[in-house]
Structures are given as structure tokens and as C-alpha cells.
Design a protein around this motif. Structure first.
Motif, short mmCIF file in Angstrom:
data_model
loop_
_atom_site.label_atom_id
_atom_site.label_comp_id
_atom_site.label_asym_id
_atom_site.label_seq_id
_atom_site.Cartn_x
_atom_site.Cartn_y
_atom_site.Cartn_z
N LEU A 130 14.19 1.08 -8.41
CA LEU A 130 13.83 -0.19 -7.76
C LEU A 130 12.69 -0.87 -8.49
N LEU A 131 11.69 -0.10 -8.87
CA LEU A 131 10.52 -0.64 -9.56
C LEU A 131 10.92 -1.33 -10.86
N LEU A 132 11.86 -0.73 -11.57
CA LEU A 132 12.27 -1.25 -12.87
C LEU A 132 13.31 -2.36 -12.80
N THR A 133 14.09 -2.42 -11.72
CA THR A 133 15.19 -3.39 -11.67
C THR A 133 14.94 -4.61 -10.80
N LEU A 134 14.15 -4.50 -9.77
CA LEU A 134 13.89 -5.66 -8.91
C LEU A 134 12.89 -6.59 -9.58
N ASN A 135 13.13 -7.89 -9.50
CA ASN A 135 12.20 -8.87 -10.06
C ASN A 135 10.84 -8.80 -9.39
N SER A 136 10.82 -8.42 -8.12
CA SER A 136 9.56 -8.35 -7.39
C SER A 136 8.73 -7.13 -7.80
N GLY A 137 9.36 -6.13 -8.43
CA GLY A 137 8.65 -4.94 -8.86
C GLY A 137 8.22 -4.03 -7.73
N VAL A 138 8.84 -4.16 -6.56
CA VAL A 138 8.48 -3.29 -5.45
C VAL A 138 9.33 -2.04 -5.46
N ARG A 139 8.82 -1.01 -4.82
CA ARG A 139 9.57 0.22 -4.67
C ARG A 139 9.77 0.47 -3.19
N LEU A 140 10.52 1.49 -2.85
CA LEU A 140 10.80 1.81 -1.46
C LEU A 140 9.52 1.96 -0.66
N GLY A 141 8.51 2.61 -1.22
CA GLY A 141 7.24 2.79 -0.53
C GLY A 141 6.56 1.47 -0.19
N ASP A 142 6.69 0.48 -1.07
CA ASP A 142 6.11 -0.84 -0.79
C ASP A 142 6.79 -1.49 0.40
N VAL A 143 8.09 -1.30 0.52
CA VAL A 143 8.83 -1.87 1.64
C VAL A 143 8.44 -1.14 2.93
N LEU A 144 8.35 0.19 2.89
CA LEU A 144 7.98 0.96 4.07
C LEU A 144 6.58 0.59 4.56
N GLY A 145 5.64 0.43 3.64
CA GLY A 145 4.27 0.12 4.01
C GLY A 145 3.95 -1.36 4.06
N ASN A 146 4.91 -2.21 3.70
CA ASN A 146 4.72 -3.66 3.62
C ASN A 146 3.52 -3.99 2.73
N THR A 147 3.53 -3.42 1.53
CA THR A 147 2.41 -3.58 0.62
C THR A 147 2.85 -4.16 -0.71
N LEU A 148 1.89 -4.68 -1.44
CA LEU A 148 2.10 -5.17 -2.80
C LEU A 148 1.04 -4.56 -3.70
N VAL A 149 1.40 -4.31 -4.94
CA VAL A 149 0.43 -3.86 -5.94
C VAL A 149 0.13 -5.06 -6.82
N ILE A 150 -1.16 -5.36 -6.95
CA ILE A 150 -1.58 -6.52 -7.72
C ILE A 150 -2.58 -6.10 -8.79
N GLU A 151 -2.76 -6.96 -9.79
CA GLU A 151 -3.80 -6.75 -10.79
C GLU A 151 -5.14 -6.97 -10.11
N HIS A 152 -6.11 -6.16 -10.45
CA HIS A 152 -7.45 -6.32 -9.86
C HIS A 152 -8.49 -6.00 -10.93
N VAL A 153 -9.28 -6.98 -11.23
CA VAL A 153 -10.33 -6.80 -12.22
C VAL A 153 -11.67 -6.98 -11.51
N GLU A 154 -12.52 -5.97 -11.65
CA GLU A 154 -13.86 -6.07 -11.06
C GLU A 154 -14.63 -7.13 -11.83
N SER A 155 -15.20 -8.06 -11.11
CA SER A 155 -16.00 -9.07 -11.80
C SER A 155 -17.47 -8.76 -11.57
N THR A 156 -18.21 -8.70 -12.64
CA THR A 156 -19.65 -8.48 -12.55
C THR A 156 -20.33 -9.73 -13.07
N LEU A 157 -21.25 -10.21 -12.33
CA LEU A 157 -21.96 -11.41 -12.71
C LEU A 157 -23.20 -11.02 -13.52
#
Length: 159
Positions: A130-157
Motif C-alpha cells: 500500500l505504501l508503495l502503490t497508493l498515491n497518498s502513500g498511506v499504509r493500513l496502519g495510517d487508515v486504522l489510526g487516521n494518521t498521516l506522516v509528514i515531513e517535519h524540520v525543526e526550525s531554530t531561530l
């Protein structure tokens, strides 16, 4: 239209990917190394501690910090609730990682290896598919938990 807390959007399966599959797989590989380390280190004290510690970390790893497991923090990813946009909760983390919790439990108890081979390996294979074939890049666990994985960069000022 405001999304209610706990509501489920249908776009999770049809949206666009928020990160690369390579980064997600790399983060999961790091987390698997952490799970193995916890298992062996805690098993030195008493074997059931190893199983419980590894399963507990696996279940709740994505609810730590800002929705980042050790692997996701290193790679720069974050897990958020799809409907609210806030960091992954304990419940969401447990639901999204349930297939891996079963795999850790079944793989660490020799009497349950048959279940690991018959249930867990195909389920994890389906997750990767699922992770490799769906355009959304979600897997079964993302659907079960209603979650998304996003890029996250810590910004330090710099001051």
C-alpha cells in the motif's frame, strides 16, 4: 467545513503523499533496530520484560514527543492525526502500529512463530505494498489510526 475531533475524512486514501516512501521505510528500519535493542537489553533482566518493552515501544513510538518515534525524529518525519492536524495520540499510535505489535509479540515467542509467518508477514507485506502503490502513500496502519506522516524540520531561530 470544520472537522469534528475523531471524525474520519475519506481523503486519507486519495490524497497526495506528504513524504517519500524511502524516508518512511528508512525511519521504520531505524525503529525496528530500536525495538530489537529494547528486546535484547530488557531480556537480560527477564525475558518477558524484553517482549513487553519491545511491544510497548512499538505500540506507542509515534506518540512520543511531537508525533515522532526515534526513527522519524532522525529522518525528519512526524505523525499527525488526519482530522485535527495535531500530533499522534497514544490511541492513534497503538492503532497505526498494531500490526507491528503483533509481529513483535509473535516473533519473540517461539510457540507463536507460526502466527508470525501466517498472519504478520503477509500483513506487513500488504502494508509495504500500500505504501508503495497508493498515491497518498498511506499504509493500513495510517487508515486504522487516521494518521498521516509528514515531513517535519525543526526550525531554530538564530538570534
Amino acid at each position: 467545513m470544520d472537522a469534528k475531533i475523531g471524525s474520519r475524512r475519506t481523503s486519507i486514501l486519495m490524497g497526495e503523499s506528504h513524504t517519500s516512501a524511502f524516508n518512511r521505510i528508512l525511519a521504520k528500519a531505524i525503529d525496528i533496530l530500536v525495538v530489537i535493542a529494547i528486546y535484547f537489553l530488557a531480556s537480560v533482566i527477564w525475558r518477558p520484560f524484553g517482549v513487553l518493552g519491545a511491544a510497548a515501544y512499538c505500540a506507542f513510538q509515534d506518540s512520543m514527543g511531537r508525533g515522532q518515534s526515534v526513527g522519524k525524529r532522525i529522518i525528519g518525519l512526524r505523525v499527525i492525526d488526519d482530522s485535527t492536524g495535531i500530533s499522534c495520540s497514544f490511541q492513534d499510535s497503538f492503532l497505526r502500529n498494531f500490526p507491528f505489535v503483533l509481529a513483535v509479540t509473535f516473533a519473540s515467542i517461539p510457540m507463536l512463530w507460526v502466527f508470525f509467518i501466517l498472519i504478520c508477514l503477509p500483513t506487513i507485506g500488504f502494508e509495504v505494498y500500500l505504501l508503495l502503490t497508493l498515491n497518498s502513500g498511506v499504509r493500513l496502519g495510517d487508515v486504522l489510526g487516521n494518521t498521516l506522516v509528514i515531513e517535519h524540520v525543526e526550525s531554530t531561530l538564530a538570534t
